[in-house]
Design a protein around this motif. Structure first.
Motif, PDB file in Angstrom:
ATOM      1  N   ARG A  52       0.813  -1.223   0.000  1.00 17.23           N
ATOM      2  CA  ARG A  52       0.000   0.000   0.000  1.00 17.23           C
ATOM      3  C   ARG A  52       0.847   1.274   0.000  1.00 17.23           C
ATOM      4  O   ARG A  52       0.641   2.162  -0.843  1.00 17.23           O
ATOM      5  N   ASP A  53       1.761   1.416   0.914  1.00 13.01           N
ATOM      6  CA  ASP A  53       2.505   2.675   1.041  1.00 13.01           C
ATOM      7  C   ASP A  53       3.366   2.940  -0.192  1.00 13.01           C
ATOM      8  O   ASP A  53       3.401   4.068  -0.708  1.00 13.01           O
ATOM      9  N   GLU A  54       4.055   1.888  -0.664  1.00 15.50           N
ATOM     10  CA  GLU A  54       4.897   2.065  -1.849  1.00 15.50           C
ATOM     11  C   GLU A  54       4.058   2.421  -3.066  1.00 15.50           C
ATOM     12  O   GLU A  54       4.382   3.358  -3.808  1.00 15.50           O
ATOM     13  N   LEU A 229       3.850  -5.140  -9.046  1.00 15.96           N
ATOM     14  CA  LEU A 229       3.375  -5.487  -7.709  1.00 15.96           C
ATOM     15  C   LEU A 229       2.278  -6.542  -7.782  1.00 15.96           C
ATOM     16  O   LEU A 229       1.543  -6.630  -8.769  1.00 15.96           O
ATOM     17  N   ASN A 230       2.155  -7.329  -6.719  1.00  8.09           N
ATOM     18  CA  ASN A 230       1.089  -8.326  -6.602  1.00  8.09           C
ATOM     19  C   ASN A 230      -0.126  -7.640  -5.984  1.00  8.09           C
ATOM     20  O   ASN A 230      -0.108  -7.289  -4.795  1.00  8.09           O
ATOM     21  N   SER A 241      -8.283   0.835  -0.396  1.00  6.36           N
ATOM     22  CA  SER A 241      -7.085   0.630   0.416  1.00  6.36           C
ATOM     23  C   SER A 241      -6.064   1.749   0.233  1.00  6.36           C
ATOM     24  O   SER A 241      -5.377   2.132   1.188  1.00  6.36           O
ATOM     25  N   ILE A 242      -5.932   2.273  -0.991  1.00  9.40           N
ATOM     26  CA  ILE A 242      -4.832   3.214  -1.250  1.00  9.40           C
ATOM     27  C   ILE A 242      -5.251   4.672  -1.246  1.00  9.40           C
ATOM     28  O   ILE A 242      -4.406   5.560  -1.091  1.00  9.40           O
ATOM     29  N   LEU A 243      -6.538   4.966  -1.421  1.00 11.54           N
ATOM     30  CA  LEU A 243      -6.971   6.362  -1.462  1.00 11.54           C
ATOM     31  C   LEU A 243      -7.225   6.894  -0.060  1.00 11.54           C
ATOM     32  O   LEU A 243      -7.764   6.191   0.803  1.00 11.54           O
TER      33      LEU A 243
END
Length: 413
Positions: A52-54, A229-230, A241-243
């Motif tokens: 997530r962070d990357e 990425l997986n 998850s990412i926003l």
């Protein structure tokens, strides 16, 4: 006084004990699988959390995560359309009831909403599920076409109703095909055309589609390819998850819809063939929108929500590719403004969709009440001596609690 025979066991009680025992056994077996299922879920979903962070930072750096418009666009009228359907399988025939409704948004400046319905008794057929879905799609399109709001929201994808109509053109049941030919009328075909042609609408305005049941993975696939990425789990889970709140993904062009199904069925009712040709023609504008990269999709996380809203819409101009860095294009500004409207219309964290969509969903669910009432009222208008009446009133399956009781059947002298 004669002796009484042993009383027969009460059938309700016997069935209740037997049913409860079977249910408890089944539930216990399922619960015993909890640890294994949890491990499967962890293997499936944890890669997104780990990356997530990357991923988030790389998407921000590349301009693929952007902020929604900081200030609200000018107030507008807004309404959402949704439908509900019930197919009651009676012993003698099927009763189908369809309701399509519209409801205004929380931030709407006002407009005219309406409803449309369809109900019919039809012979049993495996095509009746398709018929019910087709009737709902047609009446949703009709209600949508009559709205005069600046922004009209569809429950589902921009092409959901189109796919439903295309499937309907291959039914084999004579009764179902007869009704489908009647349902896909000129108003419905006009509504399909107008999905991608705002200038031909009686009341010009923007249409946006809000799919809730979403299996899309186009964003995930692109990010997997571009960043190595997986990323399992699908687009909606990934976006949520990412926003962060108040953010959205840079839209993507839905070019896959430039090849919407337009096949002409063979060996079926001639009326269906004619409707298939008309539908193929009506798909022209929405297919051109996809070809011109003006049919767009994005995910938006409202400023007070923890989940995301997927939005599909037609842009006034083609969307520049994200690599161009152009953030002044008409399509991008339109997307950010739409993101702000959806954010203002979605008071989270308890609400996961815009208020208009929530309100119309509640209204559409009333079809169950309407169908139950219609079924009972219909029987009052059937001739009392009609030989089919008992089978029209009876369901095809045993109703709960309908077994006769033997309690009190003994006698004494």
């Amino acid at each position: 006084m004669t002796s009484l025979p042993p009383s027969l066991p009460d059938q309700h009680a016997l069935m209740g004990v037997s049913g409860a025992s079977a249910a408890n056994s089944a539930v216990s077996a399922v619960l015993a699988d909890a640890a294994r299922v949890a491990m499967v879920a962890d293997r499936l979903l944890s890669p997104v959390g780990d990356a997530r962070d990357e991923l988030r930072q790389r998407l921000i750096d590349d301009g693929r995560i952007v902020r929604i418009a900081p200030t609200a666009p000018a107030p507008c009228s807004m309404a959402a359309v949704d439908g509900g359907q019930v197919k009651q399988t009676l012993y003698a025939a099927d009763l189908i009831v369809v309701l399509a409704v519209a409801a205004e948004g929380m931030t709407s400046t006002g407009g005219t909403v309406g409803q449309s319905h369809w109900c019919e008794v039809v012979p049993h057929s495996t095509d009746n599920a398709v018929l019910a879905g087709t009737a709902m799609a047609c009446h949703e399109l009709a209600v949508l076409n009559r709205l005069d709001h600046d922004l009209r929201l569809i429950d589902g994808s921009m092409t959901s109703q189109i796919i439903t109509l295309s499937m309907a053109l291959n039914v084999r049941s004579r009764a179902a095909s007869h009704h489908i030919v009647e349902l896909i009328d000129d108003e419905v075909l006009s509504a399909v055309w107008n999905l991608g042609s705002s200038e031909h609408r009686t009341h010009p305005g923007q249409i946006a589609a809000l799919p809730k049941s979403d299996t899309g993975d186009k964003f995930s696939a692109a990010f997997r390819s571009d960043y190595g990425l997986n990323l399992p789990g699908g687009d909606r889970f990934l976006a949520a998850s990412i926003l962060d709140r108040g953010e959205m993904l840079y839209p993507r062009a839905m070019t896959e819809h430039s090849h919407l199904p337009t096949s002409i069925p063979q060996g079926v009712d001639e009326g269906l063939v004619e409707r298939a040709r008309s539908l193929a023609e009506a798909l022209g504008p929405i297919r051109r929108m996809a070809e011109e990269q003006r049919l767009l999709a994005t995910y938006i996380k409202p400023e007070t929500a923890d989940t995301v809203v997927k939005v599909e819409f037609c842009a006034e101009e083609p969307l520049p590719v994200w690599e161009s860095g152009d953030r002044q294009s008409v399509a991008f500004v339109q997307a950010r403004d739409l993101g702000r409207r959806m954010s203002d219309e979605t008071p989270g964290p308890h609400m996961q969709e815009p208020f208009a969509q929530y309100a119309v969903d509640l209204a559409a669910k009333q079809v169950s009440v309407a169908a139950e009432g219609l079924g009972q009222s219909m029987l009052q208008h059937v001739p009392a001596d009609a030989p089919y009446l008992p089978l029209l009133a009876r369901s095809y399956r045993t109703a709960k609690g309908s077994m006769p009781s033997r309690r009190g059947s003994g006698s004494s002298t």
